[in-house]
Design a protein around this motif. Sequence first.
Motif, mmCIF file in Angstrom:
data_model
loop_
_atom_site.group_PDB
_atom_site.id
_atom_site.type_symbol
_atom_site.label_atom_id
_atom_site.label_comp_id
_atom_site.label_asym_id
_atom_site.label_seq_id
_atom_site.Cartn_x
_atom_site.Cartn_y
_atom_site.Cartn_z
ATOM 1 N N GLN A 121 0.833 -1.325 0.223
ATOM 2 C CA GLN A 121 -0.149 -0.124 0.139
ATOM 3 C C GLN A 121 0.875 1.252 0.101
ATOM 4 O O GLN A 121 0.529 2.486 -0.818
ATOM 5 C CB GLN A 121 -1.059 -0.080 1.381
ATOM 6 C CG GLN A 121 -1.833 -1.156 1.279
ATOM 7 C CD GLN A 121 -2.870 -1.494 -0.155
ATOM 8 O OE1 GLN A 121 -3.044 -0.163 -0.599
ATOM 9 N NE2 GLN A 121 -2.900 -2.513 -0.541
ATOM 10 N N ARG A 153 1.784 2.100 -3.405
ATOM 11 C CA ARG A 153 0.423 2.645 -4.136
ATOM 12 C C ARG A 153 0.075 4.063 -3.897
ATOM 13 O O ARG A 153 -0.808 4.693 -4.109
ATOM 14 C CB ARG A 153 -0.811 1.940 -3.842
ATOM 15 C CG ARG A 153 -0.643 0.567 -4.405
ATOM 16 C CD ARG A 153 -2.008 -0.215 -4.237
ATOM 17 N NE ARG A 153 -2.809 0.150 -4.987
ATOM 18 C CZ ARG A 153 -4.277 0.620 -4.224
ATOM 19 N NH1 ARG A 153 -4.345 0.101 -3.172
ATOM 20 N NH2 ARG A 153 -5.132 1.240 -4.976
ATOM 21 N N GLY A 154 1.125 4.519 -2.448
ATOM 22 C CA GLY A 154 0.990 6.024 -2.361
ATOM 23 C C GLY A 154 0.460 6.281 -1.230
ATOM 24 O O GLY A 154 0.412 7.388 -0.564
ATOM 25 N N ALA A 155 0.108 5.151 -0.108
ATOM 26 C CA ALA A 155 -0.446 5.387 1.078
ATOM 27 C C ALA A 155 0.540 6.202 2.144
ATOM 28 O O ALA A 155 1.658 5.633 1.956
ATOM 29 C CB ALA A 155 -1.037 4.327 1.667
ATOM 30 N N VAL A 164 -6.835 5.602 -0.546
ATOM 31 C CA VAL A 164 -5.894 4.427 -1.148
ATOM 32 C C VAL A 164 -6.764 3.307 -0.708
ATOM 33 O O VAL A 164 -6.670 2.729 0.276
ATOM 34 C CB VAL A 164 -4.433 4.255 -0.642
ATOM 35 C CG1 VAL A 164 -3.852 3.306 -1.314
ATOM 36 C CG2 VAL A 164 -3.942 5.631 -1.090
ATOM 37 N N GLU A 165 -7.435 2.836 -1.874
ATOM 38 C CA GLU A 165 -8.354 1.777 -1.422
ATOM 39 C C GLU A 165 -7.532 0.332 -1.651
ATOM 40 O O GLU A 165 -6.971 0.037 -2.434
ATOM 41 C CB GLU A 165 -9.355 1.504 -2.385
ATOM 42 C CG GLU A 165 -10.524 2.649 -2.405
ATOM 43 C CD GLU A 165 -11.600 2.701 -3.101
ATOM 44 O OE1 GLU A 165 -11.760 1.753 -4.319
ATOM 45 O OE2 GLU A 165 -12.256 3.772 -3.361
ATOM 46 N N CYS A 166 -8.094 -0.734 -0.563
ATOM 47 C CA CYS A 166 -7.357 -2.031 -0.383
ATOM 48 C C CYS A 166 -8.872 -3.125 -0.414
ATOM 49 O O CYS A 166 -9.387 -2.642 0.228
ATOM 50 C CB CYS A 166 -6.126 -2.064 0.425
ATOM 51 S SG CYS A 166 -6.630 -1.654 2.089
ATOM 52 N N ASP A 176 -3.597 9.150 0.636
ATOM 53 C CA ASP A 176 -2.106 9.592 -0.196
ATOM 54 C C ASP A 176 -1.905 10.736 0.508
ATOM 55 O O ASP A 176 -2.576 11.467 1.401
ATOM 56 C CB ASP A 176 -2.494 9.123 -1.417
ATOM 57 C CG ASP A 176 -3.316 10.208 -2.223
ATOM 58 O OD1 ASP A 176 -3.729 11.249 -1.491
ATOM 59 O OD2 ASP A 176 -3.570 9.998 -3.177
ATOM 60 N N GLN A 199 -6.274 11.720 -0.557
ATOM 61 C CA GLN A 199 -7.399 10.996 -1.293
ATOM 62 C C GLN A 199 -7.123 9.259 -0.664
ATOM 63 O O GLN A 199 -6.292 8.953 -0.182
ATOM 64 C CB GLN A 199 -7.071 11.171 -2.600
ATOM 65 C CG GLN A 199 -7.002 12.204 -3.198
ATOM 66 C CD GLN A 199 -8.351 13.243 -2.979
ATOM 67 O OE1 GLN A 199 -9.510 12.741 -3.424
ATOM 68 N NE2 GLN A 199 -8.357 14.366 -2.302
#
Length: 319
Positions: free
Chosen positions: A236, A239-241, A257-259, A251, A255
């Motif tokens: 994550q 992915r930018g978390a 960061v869906e997981c 992020d 916004q």
Amino acid sequence: MSDTARPMPRDDAALIEAAWLYYHDGLNQNEIAARLGISRASVVNYLAEARSRGWVRLHLDSDVFRGHRLARALCTAYGLADALVVPDAESSKGDTARVTQAAADWLPRLLAPGDRLGVSWGATVYQMANRVPQTPIPDLTVVQLLGSRPAAFGFAAEACTAVLAQRLSGDCINLHVPLILSSKGLRDALCAEPAVKRQLDALATCNKTVLACGTCDADAHVVQSGILDPAGMEAQRARGAVGVICGRLIDARGQAVECEVEERMIGVSLEQMKGKDMALLVAAGPRRAAPAAAALKGGFATHLVTGTALAETLLESAE
């Protein structure tokens, strides 16, 4: 038993007299010792004991810190309604204690009769809750914003909510469900249960919140509590978390960061955390710079409590 109050032990009577003379009458310790016929060392011990028992509560007006130049700059940079910046301590542990104490003193002044206060999760929120002075707020409701997760940390979500409700004499709505279920289907079925649905509906009615934004480090609370494993958290981050609000990742712009785990999670959504009359973000320590900046940029806070060093870092992040 008669209605007559039981006599106070002699040592307690002297303790209270010493505290009264010092805090109300303005006598110094030598004058109190002479008045009571005891040593100055005994006076020092009496005053310390009075504080430890909670008979004396010292309060430093938060308006002093709201006027700090960094507080004004943070309000301008992030569009905050208000901010409070406290001096840094010599250690990060001391910083956290100062920030949570300042937030605890400020929170009751940000509440009004009839408010519905949503409470986040984590060590920072729990420490703050335990420092809030006994301040009854009429017709206050305190709501747990996310389900429960077994943890050995001592700051479970239900504890954060219950402590605040007790300190503020508010009604407590705990969310009596697990935070994470084993499947989305089971999660959906549980959310549809009438009793649970009523609790979840209460989340949407909160007009004020108190929160912290957690880190996405390998030892973050969401990792230690098993919401994500270390490999999952690393993925994550890739992915930018950078931050965690109520178990949900954001992020650097604030916004989502869906997981996958969120499909099995019961609790407030990120969208439900926005648009509040008051949302108090409590941020302490250098590791909270990126998460706090993300929470501010995402619009999750209207009010902020932090220390001077972190405030300066947040101003740099806003540029």
